[in-house]
Write a protein that holds these residues in place. Structure first.
Motif, short mmCIF file in Angstrom:
data_model
loop_
_atom_site.label_atom_id
_atom_site.label_comp_id
_atom_site.label_asym_id
_atom_site.label_seq_id
_atom_site.Cartn_x
_atom_site.Cartn_y
_atom_site.Cartn_z
N GLN A 199 0.83 -1.19 0.00
CA GLN A 199 0.00 0.00 0.00
C GLN A 199 0.87 1.26 0.00
N ALA A 254 1.87 5.15 0.79
CA ALA A 254 1.59 6.01 1.94
C ALA A 254 0.39 6.91 1.65
N VAL A 255 -0.44 7.11 2.64
CA VAL A 255 -1.63 7.94 2.49
C VAL A 255 -1.27 9.40 2.72
N GLN A 256 -1.56 10.20 1.74
CA GLN A 256 -1.24 11.63 1.83
C GLN A 256 -2.44 12.39 2.40
N ARG A 257 -2.78 12.09 3.64
CA ARG A 257 -3.88 12.77 4.32
C ARG A 257 -3.39 13.20 5.71
N VAL A 262 -7.17 10.99 9.43
CA VAL A 262 -7.03 9.55 9.61
C VAL A 262 -7.60 9.12 10.96
N GLN A 305 -10.62 6.54 11.85
CA GLN A 305 -10.47 5.40 12.76
C GLN A 305 -11.64 5.34 13.74
N ARG A 342 -7.61 1.60 -1.92
CA ARG A 342 -7.10 2.97 -1.95
C ARG A 342 -8.20 3.94 -1.50
N ALA A 347 -9.60 7.67 4.13
CA ALA A 347 -8.19 7.87 4.49
C ALA A 347 -7.72 6.82 5.49
N TYR A 348 -8.54 6.53 6.49
CA TYR A 348 -8.12 5.56 7.50
C TYR A 348 -7.98 4.16 6.90
N SER A 400 -4.92 3.67 4.97
CA SER A 400 -3.68 3.73 5.74
C SER A 400 -3.31 2.40 6.38
#
Length: 207
Positions: A81, A83-86, A91, A95, A132, A173-174, A177
Motif C-alpha cells: 500500500q 503512503a496515504v497523503q492525508r 485519519v 479510525q 485505496r 483515508a483511514y 492507511s
C-alpha cells in the motif's frame, strides 16, 4: 477456471491480487457470496461500468458463482500500500468511525459488520483492507447517490447516505492507511448484524 478468467486479471491483476490502478480492487480472498453478488449486479446493470457490464452480459448464475468461488479461494501476496497523503487528524477521525461508528447518526462501526480485523464476513460482506482512499470514497459516493445498489434492504446505501463528505473522506483515508494482513472472512453463520442487510442472511434465513 484460471484460464477462463484471464479477462479479469488484465484489470484486477494476476490471481486477482490487485493492481496499481486505484479503481481496480483486489478480488482474491473476498467472500464468494460477495463476489457473486457483485458479478450479478454488473451483469444485471445494478452496478454500472461498461467493460464489466459487457463481459458479464450473457453469463449464467452458476458460471458467475464458479468465478466467485475461484477468486475467493486465492490468496496471493498483496500489493504494497502506498503512503496515504492525508492529515493525521483526518485519519484519526476515520479510525473513530470505523471502530466506533457514529452513535448520533445511528451508524454502526464498520468493524461490526466487516470484522474486527476488517477481513470481511461470510457469505456476503467484503474485507476492507488493501483499498485505496479514492476507491473507497468513490464507492461510498456511489451508494450515497444511488449509482451503486445492493440487494434490499440495502444497508450500505442507508449508511453511506447518512455520512457527510468529510466523514466519507475520513473513513477512506483511514482504511487506505491500514496494512494488508492475512485476515480472512469470518465464518459466523446467522450472526445478527446491527442493520438488516439483503446480501447477508441472518437468523431464520431472513435478511
Amino acid at each position: 477456471m484460471e484460464a477462463r478468467v484471464q479477462a479479469c486479471t488484465g484489470c484486477h491483476g494476476a490471481q486477482g491480487r490487485g493492481v496499481e490502478n486505484v479503481y481496480f480492487p483486489r478480488l482474491a480472498g473476498k467472500p464468494a457470496g460477495y463476489l457473486y453478488n457483485q458479478l450479478v449486479a454488473f451483469r444485471d446493470g445494478r452496478r454500472k461500468y461498461v467493460p464489466m457490464n459487457y463481459l458479464l452480459a450473457y453469463l449464467p448464475d452458476d458460471y458467475l458463482m464458479r468465478m466467485a468461488e475461484h477468486f475467493a479461494s486465492l490468496n496471493p501476496p498483496p500489493l504494497v500500500q502506498p503512503a496515504v497523503q492525508r492529515s493525521p487528524e483526518q485519519v484519526r477521525a476515520g479510525q473513530r468511525i470505523v471502530t466506533q461508528g457514529i452513535p448520533a447518526k445511528k451508524i454502526p462501526a464498520c468493524a461490526t459488520c466487516h470484522g474486527a480485523e476488517l477481513g470481511g464476513r461470510e457469505p456476503g460482506i467484503p474485507g476492507l483492507l488493501g483499498l485505496r482512499a479514492d476507491y473507497v470514497s468513490a464507492q461510498l459516493g456511489a451508494w450515497r447517490f444511488g449509482v451503486r445498489t445492493a440487494l434490499a434492504p440495502d444497508c450500505m446505501q442507508l449508511i453511506a447516505s447518512s455520512l457527510s463528505e468529510p466523514e466519507v473522506a475520513a473513513v477512506s483515508a483511514y482504511l487506505a492507511s491500514l496494512p494488508v494482513t492475512a485476515a480472512r472472512p469470518l465464518r459466523q453463520p446467522g450472526m445478527k448484524l446491527p442493520l438488516a442487510c439483503g446480501s447477508q442472511p441472518q437468523k431464520g434465513g431472513q435478511p
